[in-house]
Design an enzyme around this catalytic site. Structure first.
Site, PDB file in Angstrom:
ATOM      1  CB  CYS A  72       4.399  -2.299   4.175  1.00 24.64           C
ATOM      2  SG  CYS A  72       2.708  -2.011   3.607  1.00 24.64           S
ATOM      3  CG  HIS A 163       6.697  -7.726  -5.100  1.00 20.95           C
ATOM      4  ND1 HIS A 163       5.333  -7.599  -5.055  1.00 20.95           N
ATOM      5  CD2 HIS A 163       7.186  -7.023  -4.050  1.00 20.95           C
ATOM      6  CE1 HIS A 163       5.004  -6.819  -4.026  1.00 20.95           C
ATOM      7  NE2 HIS A 163       6.109  -6.453  -3.397  1.00 20.95           N
ATOM      8  CD  GLU A 212      -0.291  -6.353  -0.149  1.00 24.10           C
ATOM      9  OE1 GLU A 212       0.320  -6.614   0.917  1.00 24.10           O
ATOM     10  OE2 GLU A 212      -0.824  -5.257  -0.394  1.00 24.10           O
ATOM     11  CB  CYS A 221       0.804  -4.199  -3.544  1.00 20.41           C
ATOM     12  SG  CYS A 221       2.281  -4.906  -2.795  1.00 20.41           S
ATOM     13  N   GLY A 224       4.733  -3.691  -4.701  1.00 22.21           N
ATOM     14  CA  GLY A 224       4.323  -4.371  -5.934  1.00 22.21           C
ATOM     15  C   GLY A 224       4.333  -3.437  -7.127  1.00 22.21           C
TER      16      GLY A 224
HETATM   17  N1  LIG Z   1       2.287  -8.353   1.866  1.00 20.17           N
HETATM   18  C1  LIG Z   1       3.655  -7.912   1.748  1.00 20.17           C
HETATM   19  C2  LIG Z   1       3.961  -6.764   2.702  1.00 20.17           C
HETATM   20  C3  LIG Z   1       3.099  -5.547   2.416  1.00 20.17           C
HETATM   21  C4  LIG Z   1       3.346  -5.034   1.053  1.00 20.17           C
HETATM   22  C5  LIG Z   1       2.319  -4.049   0.528  1.00 20.17           C
HETATM   23  N2  LIG Z   1       1.192  -3.762   1.361  1.00 20.17           N
HETATM   24  C6  LIG Z   1       3.005  -2.772   0.109  1.00 20.17           C
HETATM   25  O1  LIG Z   1       2.353  -1.710   0.061  1.00 20.17           O
HETATM   26  O2  LIG Z   1       4.212  -2.836  -0.248  1.00 20.17           O
HETATM   27  C7  LIG Z   1       4.585  -9.073   2.089  1.00 20.17           C
HETATM   28  O3  LIG Z   1       4.448  -9.657   3.145  1.00 20.17           O
HETATM   29  O4  LIG Z   1       5.472  -9.343   1.281  1.00 20.17           O
END
Ligand SMILES: N[C@H](CCC[C@H](N)C(=O)O)C(=O)O
Length: 277
Positions: A72, A163, A212, A221, A224
């Site tokens: 994350c 992603h 997400e 994100c 992201g």
């Molecule tokens: N939801 C994402 C994890 C958190 C990613 C996001 N909160 C970031 O800042 O990279 C997943 O399970 O692939």
């Protein structure tokens, strides 16, 4: 009762729990309970601080739906400020173990306070077997998908977590939600996928809006933002140092010539508290 801190990075909000001081049976259930915005504290995800044998400290991350996230980006910035300001790690440069590998952290200190956090996010992977994408091709670049009555062109990359990146002329939150929710769960993506809608402003500025995996529509994100720059750069749509504007703030993303992504941004304490388990 359980001590926690609430933090946010570009509006992506998290609950931090010090696993060195308290242990928990079921982290997935705990994440769902704490992240619930009505019956709990409310957040996009939860990080737990635990010891590491291969780095200075280890971050365990769960999305608000209780699913484990391997990494994350906004979360690791908040995690890094948390462990430094709570005295768990005492140096401004350190390594954090995650399920997506060990990440290098550099804190920017102003008068002893953490003003910003830089993260070596490591490298990315286009292989469909790694992302994963269920398709008989090695990569998923500018592929056509049909969803919710629309035909879209999407590229996919593993940036610690899976992603998808879709370039649009105009970002519409309602479309991010409608299309993101459908794409996340397509059979094409056996481990589901995060979905980023990207508008390229110029070669050093892009706008990103993300749905997400396991958390839904968030204000930012981190992985992201990195994935969006990686794909835009590969397609010749931006340079290697990009300011990424997201609904909750902005992130500085750069790609070095060793195939690594560096991310820099803020990490903000919202509150400390006690939760009635
Ligand atoms: N939801 C994402 C994890 C958190 C990613 C996001 N909160 C970031 O800042 O990279 C997943 O399970 O692939």
């Amino acid at each position: 009762m359980m001590e926690f801190s609430k933090m946010q990075g570009a509006g992506n909000d998290f609950i931090l729990v010090n696993g060195l001081k308290q242990s928990f049976k079921n982290l997935s259930e705990l994440a769902q309970k704490l992240c619930d915005r009505h019956f709990g504290i409310g957040a996009d995800g939860m990080m737990v601080v635990v010891p590491s044998e291969t780095a200075d400290i280890q971050m365990i991350y769960y999305n608000s739906d209780g699913s484990r996230g391997e990494m994350c980006g906004n979360g690791i910035r908040c995690f890094s400020r948390f462990v430094f300001e709570k005295g768990i790690v005492t140096k401004p440069s350190f390594k954090v173990e995650t399920l997506a590998g060990i990440k290098g952290i550099e804190l920017t200190l102003v008068d002893g306070e953490v003003e910003a956090v830089a993260v070596d996010m490591g490298s990315w992977n286009y292989e469909t077997a790694a992302i994963p994408v269920k398709i008989d091709k090695n990569e998923f670049i500018k592929e056509t998908i049909s969803v919710e009555g629309k035909t879209l062109e999407m590229s996919a990359v593993l940036m610690g977590v899976p992603h998808g990146v879709i370039f649009v002329d105009e970002i519409k939150e309602t479309e991010t939600i409608r299309l993101g929710a459908a794409i996340e769960k397509m059979e094409l993506f056996p481990k589901r996928i995060n979905v980023n809608f990207v508008k390229v402003v110029n070669e050093s500025h892009i706008l990103v809006d993300t749905w997400e995996r396991g958390a839904g529509k968030t204000l930012a994100c981190g992985t992201g933002a990195c994935a969006s720059v990686i794909i835009a750069h590969r397609l010749g749509l931006c340079g290697s140092a990009v300011n990424v504007k997201v609904p909750g703030g902005e992130l500085q993303i750069s790609i070095d010539n060793e195939h690594r992504v560096m991310m820099k941004g803020k990490a903000v304490f919202v509150c400390d508290g006690l939760f009635y388990l």
